[in-house]
Design a protein around this motif. Sequence first.
Motif, short mmCIF file in Angstrom:
data_model
loop_
_atom_site.label_atom_id
_atom_site.label_comp_id
_atom_site.label_asym_id
_atom_site.label_seq_id
_atom_site.Cartn_x
_atom_site.Cartn_y
_atom_site.Cartn_z
N LEU A 153 0.70 -1.29 0.36
CA LEU A 153 0.51 0.30 0.24
C LEU A 153 1.36 1.09 -0.03
CD1 LEU A 153 -2.79 -1.24 2.61
CD2 LEU A 153 -3.46 -0.40 -0.34
N VAL A 154 1.46 1.69 1.11
CA VAL A 154 2.99 1.98 0.86
C VAL A 154 3.68 2.87 -0.57
CG1 VAL A 154 4.95 3.03 1.17
CG2 VAL A 154 3.54 2.32 3.25
N THR A 155 4.12 0.92 -1.45
CA THR A 155 4.46 1.54 -2.76
C THR A 155 3.47 1.97 -3.60
OG1 THR A 155 5.90 -0.63 -2.35
CG2 THR A 155 5.19 0.36 -4.50
N LEU A 156 2.15 1.67 -3.81
CA LEU A 156 0.45 2.07 -4.14
C LEU A 156 1.36 3.58 -4.40
CD1 LEU A 156 -1.42 -0.71 -4.45
CD2 LEU A 156 -0.11 0.35 -6.25
N ASN A 157 0.92 3.88 -2.69
CA ASN A 157 0.51 5.48 -2.81
C ASN A 157 1.56 6.23 -3.18
OD1 ASN A 157 -2.12 6.91 -1.17
ND2 ASN A 157 -0.82 6.77 1.08
N VAL A 158 2.87 5.54 -2.85
CA VAL A 158 4.14 6.67 -3.74
C VAL A 158 3.39 7.09 -5.09
CG1 VAL A 158 6.52 6.39 -3.94
CG2 VAL A 158 5.02 5.99 -1.97
N ARG A 159 3.47 5.81 -5.79
CA ARG A 159 3.95 5.95 -6.97
C ARG A 159 2.49 6.34 -7.51
NH1 ARG A 159 2.31 0.34 -9.20
NH2 ARG A 159 4.70 -0.52 -8.49
N VAL A 160 0.99 6.40 -6.91
CA VAL A 160 -0.25 7.45 -7.32
C VAL A 160 0.65 8.82 -6.85
CG1 VAL A 160 -2.16 8.16 -6.41
CG2 VAL A 160 -1.81 5.96 -6.30
N ARG A 219 -3.08 8.29 -17.84
CA ARG A 219 -3.70 6.83 -17.91
C ARG A 219 -2.57 6.57 -16.35
NH1 ARG A 219 -3.77 7.88 -23.35
NH2 ARG A 219 -1.45 7.48 -23.76
N PHE A 220 -1.34 7.04 -16.98
CA PHE A 220 -0.66 6.19 -16.00
C PHE A 220 -1.18 5.97 -14.45
CE2 PHE A 220 3.64 6.77 -13.24
CZ PHE A 220 3.87 4.91 -12.51
N TYR A 221 -1.54 7.93 -14.18
CA TYR A 221 -1.68 7.76 -12.43
C TYR A 221 -3.08 7.06 -12.23
CZ TYR A 221 -4.58 11.20 -9.31
OH TYR A 221 -4.87 11.17 -8.18
N ASN A 222 -4.36 7.41 -13.74
CA ASN A 222 -5.28 6.55 -12.73
C ASN A 222 -5.40 5.73 -12.73
OD1 ASN A 222 -7.15 8.91 -13.43
ND2 ASN A 222 -8.11 8.72 -15.25
N GLU A 278 -5.14 0.74 -9.25
CA GLU A 278 -4.34 -0.43 -8.19
C GLU A 278 -4.78 0.20 -6.95
OE1 GLU A 278 -0.61 -1.34 -9.31
OE2 GLU A 278 -1.01 -0.39 -11.73
N LEU A 279 -4.40 1.04 -6.45
CA LEU A 279 -4.53 1.55 -4.96
C LEU A 279 -5.59 1.12 -4.39
CD1 LEU A 279 -3.18 2.47 -2.09
CD2 LEU A 279 -3.76 4.67 -3.44
N ASN A 280 -7.04 1.83 -4.56
CA ASN A 280 -7.61 1.67 -4.57
C ASN A 280 -8.67 0.22 -4.23
OD1 ASN A 280 -8.49 4.30 -4.08
ND2 ASN A 280 -9.42 4.34 -5.98
N THR A 281 -7.86 -0.41 -4.67
CA THR A 281 -8.64 -1.99 -5.38
C THR A 281 -7.82 -2.35 -3.83
OG1 THR A 281 -8.85 -2.00 -7.84
CG2 THR A 281 -8.68 -3.97 -6.60
N LYS A 282 -7.44 -2.35 -4.01
CA LYS A 282 -6.26 -2.78 -3.00
C LYS A 282 -6.67 -2.36 -1.15
CE LYS A 282 -1.70 -4.94 -1.30
NZ LYS A 282 -0.83 -6.09 -1.91
N ILE A 283 -7.21 -1.15 -2.09
CA ILE A 283 -7.82 -0.58 0.03
C ILE A 283 -8.86 -1.62 -0.17
CG2 ILE A 283 -9.22 1.12 1.37
CD1 ILE A 283 -6.42 3.20 -0.53
N LYS A 284 -9.61 -2.05 -1.51
CA LYS A 284 -10.84 -1.95 -0.87
C LYS A 284 -11.10 -3.50 -1.00
CE LYS A 284 -13.46 1.50 -3.79
NZ LYS A 284 -14.58 1.51 -4.74
N VAL A 285 -10.05 -4.49 -1.11
CA VAL A 285 -10.80 -5.88 -1.33
C VAL A 285 -10.19 -6.86 0.36
CG1 VAL A 285 -9.33 -6.44 -3.33
CG2 VAL A 285 -7.94 -6.80 -1.40
N GLU A 294 -8.79 6.10 -0.45
CA GLU A 294 -8.82 5.94 -1.85
C GLU A 294 -8.52 6.93 -2.23
OE1 GLU A 294 -13.08 4.10 -2.67
OE2 GLU A 294 -12.81 2.84 -0.91
N ARG A 295 -8.08 7.12 -3.92
CA ARG A 295 -7.35 8.52 -3.80
C ARG A 295 -9.10 8.80 -5.44
NH1 ARG A 295 -2.63 10.30 -4.18
NH2 ARG A 295 -1.46 9.68 -1.90
#
Length: 188
Positions: free
Chosen positions: A28-35, A139-142, A147-154, A168-169
């Motif tokens: 999640l930290v990795t995905l957050n930084v990527r966003v 597109r990269f941002y979305n 990915e981040l929102n999916t990881k948070i919601k599963v 969620e972003r």
Amino acid sequence: MEWLIPLIIVVVLVLVIGIYLWATYNSLVTLNVRVDEAWSDITVQLKRRADLIPNLIEAVKGYAAHEKAVFENVTKARAETLAAGGPAEASAAENHMQQALKSIFAVAEAYPQLQASQNFLQLQSELVDTEDKIQAARRFYNGGVRELNTKIKVFPNTLFVRGLGFHEREFFEVTEAAAIAEPPRVQF
């Protein structure tokens, strides 16, 4: 000896849960930084475009001095783009910028001698290239947000990740999709 087997089971279970939480937190930290990085890429490209606009306006002004409203709209849209603080504000600014750029290129079509100006052609090419880069950055941002929102919601992540400070972003969405479907074009 009987108590050793349940103790081992509990220790293994706690260890597995701990490893799962550790791996989930790190991903999640990795995905957050990527966003965050992707959002930064969008702002860099929007700034690049905003910096090109004054040059384009100067190139066109000499040929179309009486089209003052067009230049004022572009300048206003540029200011909105630079002031945008998040995806929602950037989306609104993006709509205004697209409309303003279409007006600039309409002026170019109305003045054939402008189309022959090397400076104008170079700036137009840079602007189209920037538009392509903005679309790629969007597109990269979305994708990162997805990915981040999916990881948070599963499940079971949804049970604990918000407590760790993850949320969620917002997607970068444009309210007028037709306005940005293609980069502005000039047909000679």
